[in-house]
Design an enzyme around this catalytic site. Structure first.
Site, PDB file in Angstrom:
ATOM      1  N   ASP A  54       1.006  -1.225   0.166  1.00  0.00           N
ATOM      2  CA  ASP A  54      -0.023   0.035   0.067  1.00  0.00           C
ATOM      3  C   ASP A  54       1.009   1.303  -0.120  1.00  0.00           C
ATOM      4  O   ASP A  54       1.774   1.311   0.968  1.00  0.00           O
ATOM      5  CB  ASP A  54      -0.899  -0.066   1.163  1.00  0.00           C
ATOM      6  CG  ASP A  54      -1.980   1.262   1.383  1.00  0.00           C
ATOM      7  OD1 ASP A  54      -1.652   2.109   0.668  1.00  0.00           O
ATOM      8  OD2 ASP A  54      -3.046   0.905   1.914  1.00  0.00           O
ATOM      9  N   TYR A 146      -9.914  15.489  -7.392  1.00  0.00           N
ATOM     10  CA  TYR A 146      -9.019  14.586  -8.267  1.00  0.00           C
ATOM     11  C   TYR A 146      -8.388  15.637  -9.041  1.00  0.00           C
ATOM     12  O   TYR A 146      -7.110  15.433  -9.022  1.00  0.00           O
ATOM     13  CB  TYR A 146      -9.808  13.780  -9.264  1.00  0.00           C
ATOM     14  CG  TYR A 146      -9.137  12.840 -10.065  1.00  0.00           C
ATOM     15  CD1 TYR A 146      -8.512  11.973  -9.672  1.00  0.00           C
ATOM     16  CD2 TYR A 146      -9.064  13.088 -11.638  1.00  0.00           C
ATOM     17  CE1 TYR A 146      -7.655  11.291 -10.410  1.00  0.00           C
ATOM     18  CE2 TYR A 146      -8.422  12.379 -12.387  1.00  0.00           C
ATOM     19  CZ  TYR A 146      -7.699  11.256 -11.673  1.00  0.00           C
ATOM     20  OH  TYR A 146      -6.627  10.480 -12.638  1.00  0.00           O
ATOM     21  N   LYS A 150      -4.281  15.602  -8.695  1.00  0.00           N
ATOM     22  CA  LYS A 150      -3.204  15.507  -9.813  1.00  0.00           C
ATOM     23  C   LYS A 150      -2.468  16.844 -10.105  1.00  0.00           C
ATOM     24  O   LYS A 150      -1.194  16.439 -10.566  1.00  0.00           O
ATOM     25  CB  LYS A 150      -4.181  14.928 -11.071  1.00  0.00           C
ATOM     26  CG  LYS A 150      -4.451  13.579 -10.993  1.00  0.00           C
ATOM     27  CD  LYS A 150      -3.506  12.688 -10.767  1.00  0.00           C
ATOM     28  CE  LYS A 150      -3.920  11.209 -10.748  1.00  0.00           C
ATOM     29  NZ  LYS A 150      -2.941  10.258 -10.679  1.00  0.00           N
ATOM     30  N   THR A 181     -10.148   1.493 -18.265  1.00  0.00           N
ATOM     31  CA  THR A 181      -9.241   0.709 -17.029  1.00  0.00           C
ATOM     32  C   THR A 181     -10.365   0.437 -15.932  1.00  0.00           C
ATOM     33  O   THR A 181     -11.390   0.841 -16.113  1.00  0.00           O
ATOM     34  CB  THR A 181      -8.030   1.438 -16.611  1.00  0.00           C
ATOM     35  OG1 THR A 181      -8.609   2.510 -15.762  1.00  0.00           O
ATOM     36  CG2 THR A 181      -6.982   2.264 -17.494  1.00  0.00           C
TER      37      THR A 181
HETATM   38  N1  NAP Z   1      -8.265   5.763 -16.530  1.00  0.00           N
HETATM   39  C1  NAP Z   1      -8.303   7.101 -16.920  1.00  0.00           C
HETATM   40  O1  NAP Z   1      -9.199   7.610 -17.605  1.00  0.00           O
HETATM   41  C2  NAP Z   1      -7.128   7.662 -16.262  1.00  0.00           C
HETATM   42  C3  NAP Z   1      -6.869   9.240 -16.941  1.00  0.00           C
HETATM   43  C4  NAP Z   1      -5.883   9.707 -16.220  1.00  0.00           C
HETATM   44  C5  NAP Z   1      -5.052   9.453 -15.151  1.00  0.00           C
HETATM   45  N2  NAP Z   1      -5.184   8.170 -14.693  1.00  0.00           N
HETATM   46  C6  NAP Z   1      -4.323   7.675 -13.781  1.00  0.00           C
HETATM   47  O2  NAP Z   1      -3.879   6.730 -14.111  1.00  0.00           O
HETATM   48  C7  NAP Z   1      -3.291   5.870 -12.980  1.00  0.00           C
HETATM   49  C8  NAP Z   1      -3.587   4.312 -13.073  1.00  0.00           C
HETATM   50  O3  NAP Z   1      -5.087   4.461 -12.938  1.00  0.00           O
HETATM   51  P1  NAP Z   1      -6.000   3.252 -13.989  1.00  0.00           P
HETATM   52  O4  NAP Z   1      -6.785   4.025 -14.783  1.00  0.00           O
HETATM   53  O5  NAP Z   1      -4.978   2.131 -14.715  1.00  0.00           O
HETATM   54  O6  NAP Z   1      -6.853   2.680 -12.764  1.00  0.00           O
HETATM   55  P2  NAP Z   1      -6.894   1.207 -12.224  1.00  0.00           P
HETATM   56  O7  NAP Z   1      -7.112   0.456 -13.207  1.00  0.00           O
HETATM   57  O8  NAP Z   1      -8.060   1.400 -11.160  1.00  0.00           O
HETATM   58  O9  NAP Z   1      -5.828   1.043 -11.601  1.00  0.00           O
HETATM   59  C9  NAP Z   1      -5.108   1.539 -10.396  1.00  0.00           C
HETATM   60  C10 NAP Z   1      -3.921   1.020  -9.936  1.00  0.00           C
HETATM   61  O10 NAP Z   1      -3.499   1.593  -8.526  1.00  0.00           O
HETATM   62  C11 NAP Z   1      -3.637   0.654  -7.272  1.00  0.00           C
HETATM   63  N3  NAP Z   1      -3.667   1.299  -6.339  1.00  0.00           N
HETATM   64  C12 NAP Z   1      -4.702   1.948  -5.776  1.00  0.00           C
HETATM   65  N4  NAP Z   1      -4.561   2.395  -4.583  1.00  0.00           N
HETATM   66  C13 NAP Z   1      -3.302   1.942  -4.258  1.00  0.00           C
HETATM   67  C14 NAP Z   1      -2.428   2.119  -3.148  1.00  0.00           C
HETATM   68  N5  NAP Z   1      -3.040   2.697  -1.822  1.00  0.00           N
HETATM   69  N6  NAP Z   1      -1.381   1.502  -2.908  1.00  0.00           N
HETATM   70  C15 NAP Z   1      -1.033   0.737  -4.010  1.00  0.00           C
HETATM   71  N7  NAP Z   1      -1.630   0.396  -4.993  1.00  0.00           N
HETATM   72  C16 NAP Z   1      -2.748   1.067  -5.321  1.00  0.00           C
HETATM   73  C17 NAP Z   1      -4.500  -0.470  -8.047  1.00  0.00           C
HETATM   74  O11 NAP Z   1      -4.159  -1.632  -7.242  1.00  0.00           O
HETATM   75  P3  NAP Z   1      -4.929  -2.358  -5.954  1.00  0.00           P
HETATM   76  O12 NAP Z   1      -6.320  -1.946  -5.980  1.00  0.00           O
HETATM   77  O13 NAP Z   1      -4.314  -3.596  -6.072  1.00  0.00           O
HETATM   78  O14 NAP Z   1      -3.936  -1.598  -4.776  1.00  0.00           O
HETATM   79  C18 NAP Z   1      -4.464  -0.560  -9.297  1.00  0.00           C
HETATM   80  O15 NAP Z   1      -3.243  -1.433  -9.687  1.00  0.00           O
HETATM   81  C19 NAP Z   1      -3.881   6.660 -11.895  1.00  0.00           C
HETATM   82  O16 NAP Z   1      -2.913   7.291 -11.165  1.00  0.00           O
HETATM   83  C20 NAP Z   1      -5.159   7.429 -12.370  1.00  0.00           C
HETATM   84  O17 NAP Z   1      -5.197   8.609 -11.585  1.00  0.00           O
HETATM   85  C21 NAP Z   1      -6.211   7.515 -15.264  1.00  0.00           C
END
Ligand code: NAP
Length: 271
Positions: A54, A146, A150, A181
C-alpha cells in the site's frame, strides 16, 4: 550504461495502465517490481515481480525498496502510477473524502518518491515518472478534488525537477486522458453527491453518465503504457508527455486560452 533503465518500481501494477505498462516494460527487457495492494500481476512474465504494497505505508515502501536493491542490486526508475478517484461537487465533499482523494494520488506518490530518492542519489542516476492526468491542467467539475490532487502531483514533479538539477536524477510526467481501465469501476462518489436533495443531483448524475461513457470508450491502457515506456527509454524524459493528438491539443489550449474562456468551454462540455 548508466542512463539505461533496467530495474523499475511501478506502483499500481495490478490493473489498467500499470498492468499494461508492466507488460511492455518486461517485453523490453526490464525487471519490473509491480506494486499494488492486491499484489498481483495481470500478465505472467519472468520480468514482472508483483509486490503487495500500500503506497500509503511509508515503512513498507522503504522495506520494499530495500528488498529490490537486495535482489536486483539497483533501481533505475520509479513509475508513480497508483491512483483512484472520488467524484462529487465540491460543496458535496467533506474533509475525509477530500483527504481520501489526496491520500494515494498525492501523499502516496510523495512517500514513494521520497523512499526512492536516497537510492537514486547513491547511484547518481534515477528516473521519477509520475502518472498524472489531463485533469491536472484542466479543472474538471465534480472531480475538483481529483483535478486538485493530480495538479498538485504535477507541480510537485516539476518542483522536484528543479531541486534535482545536476544530481543525475530525472523527473517527468505522463498525462493520460480518458482511458478504459478499472479506474471507472473503482471510482467512489461522495456521500452527499448521492443524496437526491443535493442541489447538484441531476447535473451530477448526467455528468457521471458522460464521464463513465467517455472513460469506458476511451484509449486502451496500452496507449498510455507506450508513453510510459517511451519516457523510460529516451535519453532525457519529457517534463510532460500527453498521449494522443487531441489531448495534446487540449493541454495546449488550456495553456494559451484566457482562463474565463477556458472555463466556459469546460462548462459547456461537462455542466
Ligand atoms: N483511467 C483514466 O481515464 C485515467 C486518466 C488519467 C489518469 N489516470 C491515472 O492513471 C493511474 C492508473 O489508473 P488506472 O486508470 O490504470 O486505474 P486502475 O485500473 O483502477 O488501476 C489503479 C491501480 O492503482 C493501484 N492502487 C490504488 N490504490 C493503491 C494503494 N493505496 N497502494 C498501491 N496501489 C494502489 C490499484 O491496485 P490495488 O487496487 O491492487 O491496490 C491498481 O493497480 C492513476 O493514477 C489514475 O489517476 C487514469
Amino acid at each position: 550504461m548508466k542512463n539505461e533503465t533496467k530495474v523499475v518500481l511501478l506502483t499500481g501494477g495490478s490493473s489498467g495502465i500499470g498492468a499494461a505498462a508492466a507488460e511492455l516494460m518486461a517485453a523490453a527487457g526490464m525487471t519490473v517490481y509491480a506494486a499494488s495492494r492486491r499484489g498481483t500481476a495481470a500478465t505472467e512474465s519472468a520480468g514482472i515481480i508483483p509486490i503487495r504494497l500500500d503506497v500509503n505505508d511509508e515503512a513498507a515502501t522503504v522495506a520494499a525498496i530495500d528488498g529490490i536493491i537486495a535482489k536486483s542490486g539497483r533501481l533505475d526508475a520509479v513509475v508513480v502510477n497508483a491512483g483512484n478517484g472520488i467524484a462529487g461537487a465540491i460543496e458535496d465533499t467533506d474533509d475525509a473524502e477530500a483527504r481520501f482523494q489526496f491520500e494515494t494520488c498525492f501523499f502516496g506518490a510523495l512517500k514513494t518518491i521520497r523512499a526512492c530518492l536516497p537510492v537514486f542519489r547513491r547511484q547518481g542516476h534515477g528516473r521519477i515518472l509520475t502518472v498524472t492526468s489531463v485533469a491536472a491542467v484542466i479543472p474538471i467539475p465534480y472531480q475538483g478534488l481529483y483535478s486538485s490532487a493530480k495538479s498538485a502531483l504535477l507541480m510537485f514533479t516539476e518542483s522536484l525537477a528543479i531541486e534535482l538539477k545536476g544530481s543525475g536524477i530525472q523527473c517527468g510526467s505522463v498525462l493520460p486522458g480518458d482511458t478504459s481501465t478499472g479506474f471507472t469501476g473503482a471510482r467512489r462518489l461522495t456521500a452527499a453527491a448521492e443524496r437526491e436533495d443535493s442541489p447538484y443531483h441531476d447535473k451530477f448524475q448526467a455528468y457521471l453518465r458522460k464521464i463513465e461513457h467517455d472513460e469506458l470508450e476511451g484509449m486502451p491502457a496500452a496507449k498510455i503504457a507506450k508513453a510510459i515506456l517511451r519516457q523510460l527509454q529516451r535519453r532525457r524524459m519529457a517534463m510532460r508527455l500527453t498521449p494522443r493528438i487531441d489531448y495534446k491539443a487540449i493541454c495546449l489550449l488550456a495553456r494559451i486560452l484566457p482562463t474565463k474562456l477556458k472555463l466556459w468551454i469546460i462548462g459547456l462540455l461537462y455542466n
